[in-house]
Write a protein that holds these residues in place. Sequence first.
Motif, PDB file in Angstrom:
ATOM      1  N   SER A  28      13.553   6.175  14.589  1.00 11.18           N
ATOM      2  CA  SER A  28      13.441   6.115  13.138  1.00 11.18           C
ATOM      3  C   SER A  28      11.990   5.951  12.744  1.00 11.18           C
ATOM      4  O   SER A  28      11.142   5.579  13.552  1.00 11.18           O
ATOM      5  N   SER A  29      11.706   6.216  11.482  1.00  8.42           N
ATOM      6  CA  SER A  29      10.348   6.109  10.970  1.00  8.42           C
ATOM      7  C   SER A  29      10.014   4.650  10.680  1.00  8.42           C
ATOM      8  O   SER A  29      10.879   3.785  10.631  1.00  8.42           O
ATOM      9  N   THR A  30       8.733   4.390  10.475  1.00  9.71           N
ATOM     10  CA  THR A  30       8.309   3.047  10.091  1.00  9.71           C
ATOM     11  C   THR A  30       8.582   2.832   8.613  1.00  9.71           C
ATOM     12  O   THR A  30       8.350   3.710   7.791  1.00  9.71           O
ATOM     13  N   CYS A  31       9.064   1.666   8.270  1.00  4.73           N
ATOM     14  CA  CYS A  31       9.383   1.349   6.874  1.00  4.73           C
ATOM     15  C   CYS A  31       8.108   1.321   6.030  1.00  4.73           C
ATOM     16  O   CYS A  31       7.016   1.074   6.550  1.00  4.73           O
ATOM     17  N   PRO A  32       8.217   1.547   4.729  1.00  5.36           N
ATOM     18  CA  PRO A  32       7.064   1.420   3.836  1.00  5.36           C
ATOM     19  C   PRO A  32       6.435   0.029   3.921  1.00  5.36           C
ATOM     20  O   PRO A  32       7.077  -0.946   4.316  1.00  5.36           O
ATOM     21  N   GLU A  33       5.194  -0.048   3.508  1.00  7.94           N
ATOM     22  CA  GLU A  33       4.408  -1.275   3.645  1.00  7.94           C
ATOM     23  C   GLU A  33       5.042  -2.457   2.914  1.00  7.94           C
ATOM     24  O   GLU A  33       4.951  -3.605   3.388  1.00  7.94           O
ATOM     25  N   TYR A  34       5.692  -2.216   1.792  1.00  6.33           N
ATOM     26  CA  TYR A  34       6.224  -3.342   1.021  1.00  6.33           C
ATOM     27  C   TYR A  34       7.350  -4.078   1.741  1.00  6.33           C
ATOM     28  O   TYR A  34       7.711  -5.201   1.361  1.00  6.33           O
ATOM     29  N   PHE A  35       7.899  -3.524   2.814  1.00  8.16           N
ATOM     30  CA  PHE A  35       8.922  -4.219   3.601  1.00  8.16           C
ATOM     31  C   PHE A  35       8.355  -5.478   4.255  1.00  8.16           C
ATOM     32  O   PHE A  35       9.106  -6.396   4.589  1.00  8.16           O
TER      33      PHE A  35
ATOM     34  N   GLY B 246       4.142  -3.288  -3.344  1.00  4.92           N
ATOM     35  CA  GLY B 246       3.520  -2.173  -2.631  1.00  4.92           C
ATOM     36  C   GLY B 246       2.650  -1.313  -3.531  1.00  4.92           C
ATOM     37  O   GLY B 246       2.024  -0.356  -3.062  1.00  4.92           O
ATOM     38  N   LEU B 247       2.588  -1.637  -4.826  1.00  6.15           N
ATOM     39  CA  LEU B 247       1.795  -0.864  -5.781  1.00  6.15           C
ATOM     40  C   LEU B 247       0.364  -1.385  -5.824  1.00  6.15           C
ATOM     41  O   LEU B 247       0.133  -2.597  -5.836  1.00  6.15           O
ATOM     42  N   ILE B 248      -0.586  -0.474  -5.889  1.00  9.67           N
ATOM     43  CA  ILE B 248      -2.003  -0.822  -5.853  1.00  9.67           C
ATOM     44  C   ILE B 248      -2.661  -0.403  -7.167  1.00  9.67           C
ATOM     45  O   ILE B 248      -2.520   0.757  -7.587  1.00  9.67           O
ATOM     46  N   PRO B 249      -3.384  -1.321  -7.833  1.00 11.57           N
ATOM     47  CA  PRO B 249      -4.051  -0.957  -9.095  1.00 11.57           C
ATOM     48  C   PRO B 249      -5.096   0.139  -8.880  1.00 11.57           C
ATOM     49  O   PRO B 249      -5.776   0.188  -7.861  1.00 11.57           O
ATOM     50  N   ARG B 250      -5.177   1.047  -9.868  1.00 15.45           N
ATOM     51  CA  ARG B 250      -6.090   2.200  -9.855  1.00 15.45           C
ATOM     52  C   ARG B 250      -5.723   3.236  -8.788  1.00 15.45           C
ATOM     53  O   ARG B 250      -6.426   4.233  -8.613  1.00 15.45           O
ATOM     54  N   HIS B 251      -4.646   3.005  -8.097  1.00 12.84           N
ATOM     55  CA  HIS B 251      -4.133   3.978  -7.131  1.00 12.84           C
ATOM     56  C   HIS B 251      -2.758   4.467  -7.572  1.00 12.84           C
ATOM     57  O   HIS B 251      -2.520   5.678  -7.648  1.00 12.84           O
ATOM     58  N   HIS B 252      -1.869   3.502  -7.873  1.00 14.50           N
ATOM     59  CA  HIS B 252      -0.534   3.837  -8.371  1.00 14.50           C
ATOM     60  C   HIS B 252      -0.394   3.621  -9.875  1.00 14.50           C
ATOM     61  O   HIS B 252       0.526   4.167 -10.493  1.00 14.50           O
ATOM     62  N   TYR B 253      -1.281   2.807 -10.459  1.00 10.18           N
ATOM     63  CA  TYR B 253      -1.187   2.499 -11.886  1.00 10.18           C
ATOM     64  C   TYR B 253      -2.539   2.017 -12.396  1.00 10.18           C
ATOM     65  O   TYR B 253      -3.464   1.745 -11.622  1.00 10.18           O
ATOM     66  N   TRP B 254      -2.649   1.901 -13.729  1.00  3.28           N
ATOM     67  CA  TRP B 254      -3.855   1.399 -14.367  1.00  3.28           C
ATOM     68  C   TRP B 254      -3.546   0.027 -14.957  1.00  3.28           C
ATOM     69  O   TRP B 254      -2.609  -0.122 -15.750  1.00  3.28           O
ATOM     70  N   PRO B 255      -4.301  -1.019 -14.587  1.00  2.20           N
ATOM     71  CA  PRO B 255      -3.994  -2.367 -15.073  1.00  2.20           C
ATOM     72  C   PRO B 255      -4.393  -2.581 -16.536  1.00  2.20           C
ATOM     73  O   PRO B 255      -5.457  -2.149 -16.978  1.00  2.20           O
ATOM     74  N   ILE B 256      -3.518  -3.247 -17.279  1.00  2.23           N
ATOM     75  CA  ILE B 256      -3.735  -3.555 -18.702  1.00  2.23           C
ATOM     76  C   ILE B 256      -3.745  -5.072 -18.882  1.00  2.23           C
ATOM     77  O   ILE B 256      -2.886  -5.781 -18.343  1.00  2.23           O
ATOM     78  N   ARG B 257      -4.695  -5.561 -19.653  1.00  2.00           N
ATOM     79  CA  ARG B 257      -4.779  -6.994 -19.921  1.00  2.00           C
ATOM     80  C   ARG B 257      -3.572  -7.459 -20.734  1.00  2.00           C
ATOM     81  O   ARG B 257      -3.121  -6.762 -21.648  1.00  2.00           O
ATOM     82  N   ASN B 258      -3.078  -8.632 -20.415  1.00  2.00           N
ATOM     83  CA  ASN B 258      -1.951  -9.181 -21.153  1.00  2.00           C
ATOM     84  C   ASN B 258      -2.403  -9.938 -22.396  1.00  2.00           C
ATOM     85  O   ASN B 258      -1.648 -10.077 -23.359  1.00  2.00           O
TER      86      ASN B 258
END
Length: 518
Positions: A111-118, A366-378
């Motif tokens: 089997s394959s290796t699980c995603p990093e968030y595991f 497993g989500l990385i800012p500026r890679h998977h999304y853009w961070p917004i100030r709260n």
Amino acid sequence: TVSKKEMRENMEALWTNFKEKISQPIWQPFTKSSAKSSALFIFIFFLVVGAFVSTRFLDTTNILSTITSLKYPSEKPKIQLNCTAYGPIVKCSSNYSTPYNPELHQHGSLSSTCPEYFRWIHEDLKPWAQTGITREMLESAESLSLANFRLVIIKGKAYVKTYRHSFQSRDVFTLWGILQLLRRYPGRVPDLDMMFNCGDPPVVQSGAFSGRNATSPPPVFNYNKDSTTLDIVFPDWAFWGWPEIDIKPWVSLLNDLKKGNKKKKWVKREPYAYWKGNPYVSPNRQDLFKCMASQNHDWNARLYAQDWIRASKQGYKQSNLADQCTHRYKIYIEGAAWSVSQKYIIACDSMTLLVKPRYYDFFARGLIPRHHYWPIRNDDKCRSIKYAVDWGNSHKKEAQEIGKTGSKFIQEELKMEYVYDFMFHALNEYAKLLKFEPTIPPKATELCSELMACEANGLAREFMMESMVTGPADSSPCTMPPPYDPSSLSSLLERETNSTKEVELWEKKYWENQNKKP
């Protein structure tokens, strides 16, 4: 609505069709032409014998096994529901389950290796890594009223004790999902005893179980947690469907979202940030609505309040998630806690503007800012959103790449196979910590797919039938990555923090320059 008589007739037709399919000999395709079949068999025989002579390492048993498997290709029978086998009272079959067999872990296919968030499974279970989990620890969740239900798995059978029903069908579809896991990996899920909370906010406060005289925290599974809680994170119910608001099971919805992305290219989409949802579940969302466009300000946000009662009356025609991939940017913001909507938003190919979250579910780490999304100030949402949209519209290539990377993560690393594998590994690692032998608790009832789906109706039944696992998986679960060591985990968190801070610095300079303009 469908009557009980019609439901039964439909199930009888389905079951008859299934019996007809499995009654056909598996070698039937080879008997249509006896001459061709014989020639093929002779060819296979000499091919295998030739291999034997050349290698001299194969024994007779292996040769016969090889010939048999080639001449009689195996067919994996599908497991269907039999809602008519037990008369008017539906009950669980006595032979549907498969007891746990640890040897299956040793002899599974590659089997394959699980995603990093595991890797976060190990972190979630760390509070009990040294002490293990005793029956007293587990049952303290009951005395503290922290769980909606208790689930026990013994010899592949599930037993549930309900303490209180959840909002809508959260508990029902969570249990349904676990039953499908048992069908997908029969004999691979060990005996276990677990507590589950189906609410929005996590419930096991770490502060209540710290200090010199503190007791050990109760292990409670939940859909999300934050830095102050110890809940064990688990996939949410909506992966198997959310009938109350007509959200399909994940496999078909993910396919719809993929098609929806193709309807309009990114550069042709509206150059604004889009959000649609219920603003009344939290002050945080109500604060977001201050960013609506007005005569004095346009914060580049297009915000719409979702009226679920009205949407229900209209048949959810304006609430199709696959039709909402029409803007270059989509906003994700938490509700009472984390929000189920996160995966739907990120899947849209639009650059996700993720308002700084407090809570996280099982895959969000497993989500990385500026890679998977853009961070917004709260604490400064409107100006932060406006800057993000202005930046994206002046850096179209980079913004589009962030959107595509996030969408690819959802399509590839959050596909249903990995959802089941995360459940599998979370439960297996959890079971290793148990210091007692699970037993059926008083007032618990046996649970199986027949008991749930055959008694359901409407969209609940439709979604159960659609999401039902019809046979064991063709491959083993993915291979768990190792736990984080302290230094690597610290470095990961530091990189994410620095990436977000850099965006905040760009944003600050942007507004300083804007204020200097006459």
